[in-house]
Enzyme design. Sequence first.
Site, PDB file in Angstrom:
ATOM      1  N   GLU A   1      28.242  20.822  29.047  1.00 22.71           N
ATOM      2  CA  GLU A   1      27.963  21.925  28.347  1.00 22.71           C
ATOM      3  C   GLU A   1      28.810  22.718  28.108  1.00 22.71           C
ATOM      4  O   GLU A   1      29.232  23.042  29.111  1.00 22.71           O
ATOM      5  CB  GLU A   1      26.581  22.701  27.720  1.00 22.71           C
ATOM      6  CG  GLU A   1      26.462  23.584  26.829  1.00 22.71           C
ATOM      7  CD  GLU A   1      25.277  24.428  26.759  1.00 22.71           C
ATOM      8  OE1 GLU A   1      24.348  24.407  25.884  1.00 22.71           O
ATOM      9  OE2 GLU A   1      26.349  25.122  27.333  1.00 22.71           O
TER      10      GLU A   1
ATOM     11  N   TYR B   1      30.819  23.869  19.710  1.00 20.79           N
ATOM     12  CA  TYR B   1      30.055  23.861  20.734  1.00 20.79           C
ATOM     13  C   TYR B   1      29.889  22.212  21.100  1.00 20.79           C
ATOM     14  O   TYR B   1      29.856  21.458  19.614  1.00 20.79           O
ATOM     15  CB  TYR B   1      29.086  24.344  20.209  1.00 20.79           C
ATOM     16  CG  TYR B   1      27.851  23.283  21.107  1.00 20.79           C
ATOM     17  CD1 TYR B   1      27.333  24.999  22.423  1.00 20.79           C
ATOM     18  CD2 TYR B   1      27.154  22.925  21.052  1.00 20.79           C
ATOM     19  CE1 TYR B   1      26.038  24.114  22.982  1.00 20.79           C
ATOM     20  CE2 TYR B   1      26.054  22.139  21.847  1.00 20.79           C
ATOM     21  CZ  TYR B   1      25.610  23.228  23.130  1.00 20.79           C
ATOM     22  OH  TYR B   1      24.591  22.660  23.344  1.00 20.79           O
TER      23      TYR B   1
END
Length: 384
Positions: free
Chosen positions: A190, A101
């Site tokens: 993101e 991530y």
Amino acid sequence: MDLYEYQGKDLFRRVGIPVSAGRLATTPEEARTAAEELGGPVVVKAQVLTGGRGKAGGVKLADDPADAEAKARDILGLDIRGHVVHTLWIEKASDIEREYYLSITFDRGAKKPLFMFTTQGGVEIEQVAEENPDALVRLHVDPLAGFQPWVARRLVYGGGVEDPSEQKQIAAIVERLYRAFVEFDAMLCEINPLIVTPEGEVKALDSKFTVDDSGLFRHPDIAEWRDPTAADPIETFAREKHVTYVKLDGDVGVLANGAGLGMSTVDVVAHAGGRPANFCDLGGGGSAEGVVDALEVITRDEQVRSIFFNIFGGITRCDEVARGILAALERLDMSRYPIVVRLDGTNAEEGRRILADAGREDIHPEATMLDGARRAVELAGAAA
Ligand code: GDP
Ligand code: MN
């Protein structure tokens, strides 16, 4: 403005962040053709402005073009958290060895961009932050110093990435993500998951990208991506009219000058037992033009039963607002709406006199914010 996954990936591609090849499709047949062109297994992905598509059945692997067509048929029309799927992104399927991530957003408290990285990707980042906070590396970037290579290194080492080739690829992606963040005036970029393939290649498998509305004038190509069908039609109309407006779900239309007073007014209407229909900041001035525009926006909402003007004159002069209200009432058909007006501050007396002299029955003056809210709530109830 939130971007769809495929749009965010387009921006990733422009700054050199690796993404898979893909095609858009709006019908099962187009999905089939896309899969034929891409060759091999594909992923069929719902394009909606909400996360958690995988869990909701909006992301499906397909072995061949016929399968892609079938999966597209399943996903099109699906309702994912209130977002109906009209568009699909058909992407060449990737083999996944690991899911990481990576994101960058603004930390408003620190007044700096904040990178977050973890090798525990693929799940919601809130879950990692809660269950495994040590696995989440957080690092601010000093906006004056700009990006420095050590930022990427600290994220990668801090996250415990050991393979040197992976370290290098992720560090390059971190730097490019920062560039995308700054260049496209983003509020959030993101990548979840950022994957490592069995061959050791790192790439962005998903994208969540929010561009600052106030920066859109610098990016006409991105501004054009706005999907009017995904936005609330009244909010879209408000944007066209340059009215600061957020739709809520009650029946008391609210107009105030200043964001702080606007939010307080929404609270006071709720406190008086009512339900505000909107937040609307009239801004400074209070000219007839501004009042007409705001009223036009607010009365597009069919739930509105009464309207509450809450004006505290500072730079804004209450007499000017009063004239604005009267001029607006002459130009718009407002006969359906009782209007409660509370004027206080600069030239309030004169403003009240102007309204009183007009002798209109649909204008209800009140001296305080609380009384005004109570009256507006009462009138909304009577009109319902
Ligand atoms: P989200 O659920 O809205 O965050 O959508 P994602 O794009 O992140 O996809 C959800 C999940 O689907 C990912 O976390 C992956 O596990 C899986 N997925 C997406 N694309 C691929 C792919 O190309 N290959 C494989 N094997 N899985 C994928
Ligand atoms: Mn995702």
